[in-house]
Design a protein around this motif. Structure first.
Motif, mmCIF file in Angstrom:
data_model
loop_
_atom_site.group_PDB
_atom_site.id
_atom_site.type_symbol
_atom_site.label_atom_id
_atom_site.label_comp_id
_atom_site.label_asym_id
_atom_site.label_seq_id
_atom_site.Cartn_x
_atom_site.Cartn_y
_atom_site.Cartn_z
ATOM 1 N N ASP A 101 0.865 -1.196 0.000
ATOM 2 C CA ASP A 101 0.000 0.000 0.000
ATOM 3 C C ASP A 101 0.898 1.243 0.000
ATOM 4 N N ASP A 109 6.659 1.271 2.291
ATOM 5 C CA ASP A 109 6.471 0.285 1.216
ATOM 6 C C ASP A 109 7.416 0.618 0.055
ATOM 7 N N ASN A 155 -2.356 2.647 3.412
ATOM 8 C CA ASN A 155 -1.869 4.019 3.639
ATOM 9 C C ASN A 155 -2.661 5.010 2.788
ATOM 10 N N LEU A 185 3.075 -6.139 2.500
ATOM 11 C CA LEU A 185 3.501 -4.910 3.193
ATOM 12 C C LEU A 185 2.329 -4.043 3.658
ATOM 13 N N GLY A 186 1.119 -4.496 3.375
ATOM 14 C CA GLY A 186 -0.062 -3.709 3.758
ATOM 15 C C GLY A 186 -1.104 -4.599 4.403
ATOM 16 N N ASP A 205 8.334 -1.627 6.537
ATOM 17 C CA ASP A 205 8.232 -2.630 5.458
ATOM 18 C C ASP A 205 9.559 -3.158 4.923
HETATM 19 CA CA CA Z 1 2.739 -0.783 4.123
#
Ligand code: CA
Ligand code: RIB
Length: 315
Positions: free
Chosen positions: A9, A14, A38, A119-120, A236
């Motif tokens: 995100d 990220d 995000n 990562l999200g 991340d």
């Molecule tokens: Ca992230």
């Protein structure tokens, strides 16, 4: 070559993780799948295009359904800026970003052994699992998310990624054929990008360090105000570093659930004492050797060499 998918995100940290992955020649980055977090998927996709331009890499980028499985969509523009990249509004080549992130993940997992760097929020991963759980038989998933003994960043007990879509996080943890590897805030809070580290990076590769400084300025202001630190916690990139340098990380297997509703929404409830006697479904990262991780992090991003004595002095 190591086949990877980055589900992200972007998002400042990220973006740094994507820069790292792009700097590792043994990675075959099959694609970047965008998830709302995000910022919403449309802004995230534009930021992936911005990275594509800066890194001169023609990434396959896919968008997805912007909404969490159940909850209302929220964002973290207060932390990452209105554009999601520290309000830098960097240039990009305006090419079409296709939908279909979930099918892209499934198709590639059915073809090869793939590692997913999540990562999200886990919305895309959960939707892909719901659609074809068998595709995940050989998949490795490393997720930045959750918090264990450290305080949350969305509530006293919950971290942003798992708070945004707790149903997705719980679904992935409970249904994945392999234990999910989780890097929580406990570990990432030990990895703070400071102005001195950026200055050291400038002495090695000014272009990369200037880019990093440019996208993290907004983030640093947020951290001073809300985490009372000079610098920014870059969560991340540790997903990439844990994959590359497992020797510098400590981890444990536990059973965990994610609380979906009420005051503890988004809490990663880790059964540390095996109270429930349930299957251990996560591998939780517990600690990091920051010096060697910083050394390798800087060397990968700058494609240069770090003076270890200098690094000792500034860490
Ligand atoms: Ca992230
Ligand atoms: O809580 C930190 C996590 O939430 C990071 O992945 C950050 O990019 C946001 O997605």
């Amino acid at each position: 070559m190591k086949k990877i998918i980055i589900d992200a995100d972007p998002g400042i940290d990220d973006s740094i993780a994507i820069m790292l992955a792009a700097g590792l020649s043994h990675f075959d980055i099959l694609g970047i799948t965008i998830v709302s977090g995000n910022v919403c998927v449309d802004k995230g996709a534009v930021n992936a295009l911005r990275l594509s331009k800066f890194l001169k890499k023609d990434f396959n980028i896919y968008k997805s359904n912007p909404n969490p499985l159940v909850k209302e969509l929220i964002n973290a523009e207060d932390t990452h800026g209105e554009d999601g990249l520290g309000e830098t509004y960097l240039p990009y080549e305006d090419r079409e970003v296709k939908d279909g992130a979930v099918d892209f993940i499934i198709e590639n997992l059915k073809k090869d052994e793939v590692t997913i760097f999540a990562l999200g929020p886990l919305t895309n991963i959960a939707r892909a699992m719901e659609k074809d759980i068998d595709a995940f038989k050989c998949a490795r998933i490393i997720s930045m998310g959750g918090n264990f003994k450290s305080f949350g960043n969305m509530s006293p007990v919950s971290e942003f990624n798992y708070y945004v879509d707790p149903e997705a996080a719980d679904y992935v943890i409970q249904n994945s054929p392999n234990p999910i590897e989780i890097i929580p805030l406990d570990v990432t809070r030990k990895f703070v990008l400071t102005p001195n580290i950026i200055a050291l990076m400038k002495s090695i590769n000014k272009d990369v360090a200037d880019f990093l400084e440019n996208i993290t300025n907004f983030y640093m202001d947020f951290h001073l105000k809300y985490e009372n630190i000079i610098g920014s916690v870059i969560n991340d990139p540790l997903v990439i570093m844990a994959h590359e340098f497992p020797e510098y990380f400590a981890k444990e297997k536990y059973h965990a659930d994610v609380v979906c509703d009420g005051k503890a929404r988004g809490m990663l409830m880790v059964d540390e004492k095996d109270f429930l006697k349930k299957e251990k479904n996560i591998i939780l990262y517990r600690d990091i050797k920051t010096f060697p991780v910083w050394k390798n992090f800087i060397e990968i991003l700058t494609a240069g060499e770090v003076d270890e004595e200098m690094l000792e002095r500034i860490l």
